[in-house]
Design an enzyme around this catalytic site. Structure first.
Site, PDB file in Angstrom:
ATOM      1  N   GLY A 244       0.820  -1.201   0.000  1.00 15.56           N
ATOM      2  CA  GLY A 244       0.000   0.000   0.000  1.00 15.56           C
ATOM      3  C   GLY A 244       0.854   1.249   0.000  1.00 15.56           C
ATOM      4  O   GLY A 244       2.071   1.185   0.109  1.00 15.56           O
ATOM      5  N   ARG A 245       0.170   2.403  -0.159  1.00 12.31           N
ATOM      6  CA  ARG A 245       0.843   3.704  -0.101  1.00 12.31           C
ATOM      7  C   ARG A 245       2.101   3.742  -0.965  1.00 12.31           C
ATOM      8  O   ARG A 245       3.181   4.104  -0.504  1.00 12.31           O
ATOM      9  CB  ARG A 245       1.156   4.076   1.344  1.00 12.31           C
ATOM     10  CG  ARG A 245      -0.100   4.212   2.173  1.00 12.31           C
ATOM     11  CD  ARG A 245       0.131   4.784   3.546  1.00 12.31           C
ATOM     12  NE  ARG A 245      -1.129   4.882   4.272  1.00 12.31           N
ATOM     13  CZ  ARG A 245      -1.272   5.352   5.493  1.00 12.31           C
ATOM     14  NH1 ARG A 245      -0.212   5.782   6.156  1.00 12.31           N
ATOM     15  NH2 ARG A 245      -2.456   5.404   6.072  1.00 12.31           N
ATOM     16  N   SER A 246       1.929   3.423  -2.232  1.00 16.85           N
ATOM     17  CA  SER A 246       3.091   3.356  -3.123  1.00 16.85           C
ATOM     18  C   SER A 246       2.838   4.045  -4.470  1.00 16.85           C
ATOM     19  O   SER A 246       3.015   3.430  -5.512  1.00 16.85           O
ATOM     20  CB  SER A 246       3.470   1.889  -3.372  1.00 16.85           C
ATOM     21  OG  SER A 246       3.683   1.198  -2.186  1.00 16.85           O
TER      22      SER A 246
END
Length: 393
Positions: A244-246
């Site tokens: 996530g958060r990429s």
């Protein structure tokens, strides 16, 4: 003379490892860092921190590992994602009824090194390593280059145990050929204060970890971009084993992602919930379960270039060329539906990096990203060919 000659040769070899390789592309174009200041070689971790935080132009060269670990702290840690051996815990006082424990962790991790303006931080070969502490660019810091180093071992078991690279009120920053690994929380975090003219290039965001929120060796905390009016060029990077958060474009960030490789992500890559603007072109996506979808992208503007070139000419009237085609391999999400490039009309004053077709960079980026510049290449001038190591998984 026969004793003096080896000494002179050794000094000459050391002198060749003092210059930056290449130059920043995209938004950080023109950054000079420490310029032509006489290189300094910190003797230990304390001197490294002192040099980075001091005023004035400096070129700081790393030829070994600078270890900040070994000083312990204790605090409450919550079992927010499970109690298995591979699960991360989170450091916070109130666990809201969840099971908790008293954790012992390295005290240095949560407090990054404050980097002052006009600095070049340069690793020689693969030897320039900062262990146990990250770097922070805050409070109007500007004109900084960091190249060919590794940041690792920031309390990977505990969220809030440390971030690798923190930006909060900075400008004209170039981070190049840097590997980040075994990070407690976020590899790259951009705070609420504006961060303008930042280029992140040829970096290895290594999400393979001992502990994670998914308890499976994949790190969730990749890139958190919450700033107001940040401008970030993200080119030639390798993002491996994240979930996530990429990135997470959670602020009003302008984000140009070009010629990067995302690989092995069983979760999601792009997310956002405010006014982020993301242009993704010429990238390679392999085994990414959810590149982008309305589930995680709920605000802002997003353009993902197509694989066959269709619709990529939508960029031309805004950036002077059509967008480069991307490659999508065994990957999912609604990435084919993000085709509106009209938000690029806001990018008129920015320096846009050139971008190759994904087919031209797909195989070279994973092996070249991170602190892979050989010592003879670190001193090369712009346009010289870079010697790279072969990365193994």
């Amino acid at each position: 003379m026969r004793y003096l000659l080896p000494t002179l040769l050794a000094a000459a070899r050391l002198a060749t490892a003092q210059s930056i390789y290449g130059s920043a592309e995209g938004f950080a174009s023109g950054v000079t860092g420490g310029g032509s200041a006489t290189p300094v070689y910190p003797a230990d971790a304390a001197e490294l921190e002192s040099l980075l935080s001091s005023e004035g132009e400096q070129v700081i060269v790393l030829t070994k590992t600078y270890d900040f670990t070994g000083t312990s702290a204790t605090g409450t840690a919550c079992y927010s994602w499970g109690t298995g051996d591979a699960c991360q815990l989170i450091l916070q006082d109130d666990c809201s009824g969840q099971e908790s424990t008293v954790a012992t962790y390295d005290a240095a991790g949560p407090t990054p090194i404050a980097v002052a303006s006009d600095k070049t931080l340069l690793g020689v070969g693969s030897e320039g390593v900062i262990k146990g502490k990250g770097l922070a660019f805050r409070d109007d810091v500007s004109n900084v280059i960091v190249q060919n180093i590794k940041i690792t071992d920031l309390n990977p078991k505990y969220v809030w145990g440390g971030d690798a690279l923190t930006f909060d009120g900075s400008s004209l920053i170039w981070i190049d050929h840097v590997e980040t690994s075994l990070i407690a929380r976020v590899h790259y975090v951009f705070g609420f204060n504006p961060n303008s003219k930042v280029t992140l290039s040829n970096n290895f965001l290594n999400g393979e970890t001992t502990y994670s929120t998914s308890c499976d060796g994949y790190q969730y905390w990749g890139m958190e971009l919450v700033g107001e009016n940040d401008s970030i060029t993200f080119k030639g990077n390798y993002i491996y084993k994240t979930t996530g958060r990429s990135p997470a474009l959670s602020g009003s960030t302008i984000f140009h992602a070009c010629n990067n490789v995302w690989e092995d992500n069983p979760g999601h890559a792009i997310e956002g919930n405010q006014q982020g603007q993301g242009l993704f072109e010429g990238n390679s996506w392999t085994d990414v379960a959810d590149i982008a979808s309305d589930t995680n992208w709920v605000g802002g503007s997003l353009f993902l270039s197509s694989a066959d070139g269709s619709g990529n000419d939508a960029c031309a009237s805004y950036i002077g060329r059509k967008c480069a085609s991307s490659i999508y391999t065994n990957s999912g999400g609604d990435y084919t539906s993000y085709t509106d490039a009209s938000f690029l009309s806001n990018w008129g004053d920015l320096t846009i990096a050139e971008c190759a077709e994904a087919s031209e960079i797909q195989s070279s980026v994973p092996g070249g990203a991170g602190n892979t510049l050989a010592s003879s290449s670190v001193a090369a001038t712009t346009g010289s060919k870079c010697k790279r190591s072969r990365r193994k998984h």
